[in-house]
Structures are given as C-alpha cells and as structure tokens.
Scaffold this motif. Structure first.
Motif, short mmCIF file in Angstrom:
data_model
loop_
_atom_site.label_atom_id
_atom_site.label_comp_id
_atom_site.label_asym_id
_atom_site.label_seq_id
_atom_site.Cartn_x
_atom_site.Cartn_y
_atom_site.Cartn_z
N ASP A 60 0.83 -1.20 0.00
CA ASP A 60 0.00 0.00 0.00
C ASP A 60 0.87 1.26 0.00
O ASP A 60 0.59 2.22 -0.73
N ALA A 61 1.92 1.26 0.81
CA ALA A 61 2.82 2.42 0.86
C ALA A 61 3.52 2.61 -0.48
O ALA A 61 3.69 3.74 -0.95
N ALA A 62 3.92 1.52 -1.11
CA ALA A 62 4.59 1.61 -2.40
C ALA A 62 3.63 2.14 -3.47
O ALA A 62 4.03 2.93 -4.33
N LYS A 63 2.37 1.70 -3.43
CA LYS A 63 1.38 2.21 -4.38
C LYS A 63 1.19 3.72 -4.20
O LYS A 63 1.08 4.46 -5.18
N ALA A 64 1.19 4.18 -2.96
CA ALA A 64 1.07 5.62 -2.69
C ALA A 64 2.32 6.35 -3.20
O ALA A 64 2.22 7.45 -3.74
N ALA A 65 3.48 5.72 -3.07
CA ALA A 65 4.72 6.32 -3.56
C ALA A 65 4.71 6.43 -5.08
O ALA A 65 5.24 7.40 -5.64
N VAL A 66 4.11 5.46 -5.75
CA VAL A 66 4.00 5.53 -7.21
C VAL A 66 3.19 6.77 -7.60
O VAL A 66 3.59 7.53 -8.48
N LYS A 67 2.07 6.97 -6.92
CA LYS A 67 1.22 8.12 -7.22
C LYS A 67 1.91 9.44 -6.91
O LYS A 67 1.69 10.44 -7.60
N ALA A 68 2.75 9.46 -5.88
CA ALA A 68 3.40 10.70 -5.45
C ALA A 68 4.72 10.96 -6.15
O ALA A 68 5.29 12.04 -6.00
N ALA A 69 5.21 10.00 -6.91
CA ALA A 69 6.54 10.13 -7.53
C ALA A 69 6.61 11.35 -8.43
O ALA A 69 5.72 11.59 -9.25
N GLY A 70 7.70 12.10 -8.26
CA GLY A 70 7.86 13.33 -9.01
C GLY A 70 8.68 13.20 -10.27
O GLY A 70 8.73 14.11 -11.08
N PRO A 115 10.48 10.11 -13.28
CA PRO A 115 10.33 8.73 -13.76
C PRO A 115 11.20 7.72 -13.01
O PRO A 115 10.84 6.56 -12.90
N TYR A 116 12.32 8.17 -12.45
CA TYR A 116 13.18 7.24 -11.69
C TYR A 116 12.52 6.87 -10.37
O TYR A 116 12.48 5.70 -10.00
N ALA A 117 12.00 7.88 -9.67
CA ALA A 117 11.32 7.61 -8.41
C ALA A 117 10.09 6.74 -8.64
O ALA A 117 9.80 5.83 -7.86
N LYS A 118 9.39 6.99 -9.74
CA LYS A 118 8.20 6.19 -10.05
C LYS A 118 8.58 4.74 -10.34
O LYS A 118 7.93 3.81 -9.86
N ALA A 119 9.64 4.53 -11.10
CA ALA A 119 10.08 3.17 -11.43
C ALA A 119 10.50 2.42 -10.16
O ALA A 119 10.18 1.24 -10.00
N VAL A 120 11.20 3.10 -9.27
CA VAL A 120 11.62 2.46 -8.02
C VAL A 120 10.41 2.14 -7.16
O VAL A 120 10.33 1.06 -6.57
N ALA A 121 9.45 3.04 -7.11
CA ALA A 121 8.23 2.79 -6.33
C ALA A 121 7.46 1.61 -6.93
O ALA A 121 6.92 0.77 -6.19
N GLU A 122 7.40 1.53 -8.25
CA GLU A 122 6.74 0.39 -8.90
C GLU A 122 7.46 -0.91 -8.59
O GLU A 122 6.82 -1.96 -8.42
N PHE A 123 8.79 -0.85 -8.49
CA PHE A 123 9.55 -2.03 -8.07
C PHE A 123 9.13 -2.43 -6.65
O PHE A 123 8.97 -3.62 -6.37
N GLY A 124 8.92 -1.44 -5.78
CA GLY A 124 8.46 -1.73 -4.42
C GLY A 124 7.12 -2.43 -4.41
O GLY A 124 6.91 -3.37 -3.63
N VAL A 125 6.22 -2.01 -5.28
CA VAL A 125 4.91 -2.67 -5.40
C VAL A 125 5.10 -4.11 -5.85
O VAL A 125 4.54 -5.05 -5.27
N ALA A 126 5.92 -4.31 -6.90
CA ALA A 126 6.14 -5.66 -7.44
C ALA A 126 6.82 -6.56 -6.42
O ALA A 126 6.48 -7.74 -6.31
N ARG A 127 7.77 -6.01 -5.68
CA ARG A 127 8.48 -6.80 -4.67
C ARG A 127 7.52 -7.24 -3.57
O ARG A 127 7.49 -8.41 -3.19
#
Length: 166
Positions: free
Chosen positions: A128-138, A140-152
C-alpha cells in the motif's frame, strides 16, 4: 575513503538534499529506500565519522541533545557522482523473513502460521505504501523504483500465499 560502500553512498545521496543529523538520516533512509536497501542506525553512526575523516562531509550545527548536523562537501558530491557512475556489482538480498522461511521446519505449526500471517500484514502495508509512492513520484526514476516496491511486495505476498500453513 578510497572507495565508497553502498551505505556511505546512500548517506551522501541523502545529504545532497541538505544538512541532516544521524537520526534524520536514519529516518530519511527508511522513508526513501527502506523497502529495498536497509540502513541501520549503527551503520549511519559508524559511517558519518569515516565520511568526515575523509573530507566527504563536514560538521554543521550542533543540535539539541548533542545531535550533530552533517553537510556534504564538494569532495563528497564528487565521490557520490563517481560512485553513481561506477559498476554496481551484484545485488545481495538480505531478508530476515526469507531466512526464517528457509528454516521454518524448525518451528511449530502455530509458530509458522504466526510468522506467515505477521509477514502478510507487513507486506500488505508495504505494498500500500509503495502504491502511494508511485502516485506521489515526481520523476520517472522515483516512479520506477516505487513500482519495483509494489512488485516486490506483491512477490513476497505470493510467496507467503504459496506456503502451506501446516
């Protein structure tokens, strides 16, 4: 410091955002990359004096309760940039959960069940926190890392679902 280790590099990267105390760095590390790169309090307080001795950080303002701010120096910025551009080498997964699961046959059925249920709760919250980080990512690198967090987190939850309770 001839070659930066990953923990020292992580601290230099965080200090690029501005001066911080050891406690603030521990908190920032947990918030920024805690799901994929752990930095312990003891590591932070071991690395900061070494970084200062190497001229990569300097002491800043003294804070309350003897807290000490650190600031990255020009040499620290240069060392960090060099580290970023270097070959990363192999990744090493250090998961206390996976280590426990590998040895779960030494636990009772009740203990295994409790371990799995507790881990499911932790990883559902992490997802859930990673999904929120994806939405808040400013960027493309932060978004990709957050998406990795969701997948992990999703992968760990799938692993936990595949383990029989008994």
């Amino acid at each position: 410091m001839s070659e930066l280790n990953a923990t020292a590099a992580a601290l230099l990267g965080l200090l690029h955002e501005g001066p911080a105390t050891g406690g603030q760095l521990v908190s920032a590390a947990r918030d920024r990359f805690g799901s994929f790169f752990s930095v312990t309090r003891s590591q932070v307080y071991r690395e900061l004096p070494a970084l200062a001795d190497s001229g990569l950080v300097r002491l800043g303002k003294q804070g309350p309760r003897s807290s000490q701010q650190y600031l990255v120096t020009a040499a620290g910025k240069k060392a960090f940039k060099s580290w970023l551009g270097s070959e990363p080498g192999p990744d090493h997964l250090r998961s206390p959960l996976i280590l426990r699961l590998v040895n779960a046959n030494a636990l009772t059925v009740r203990q295994r069940s409790a371990l799995i249920e507790s881990a499911k709760k932790v990883y559902a919250e992490e997802q859930d926190a990673a999904k929120a980080a994806v939405k808040a990512a400013g960027d493309p690198y932060a978004k990709a890392v957050a998406e990795f967090g969701v997948a992990r987190a999703r992968a760990v939850l799938k692993l936990l679902d595949s383990i029989p309770a008994s």
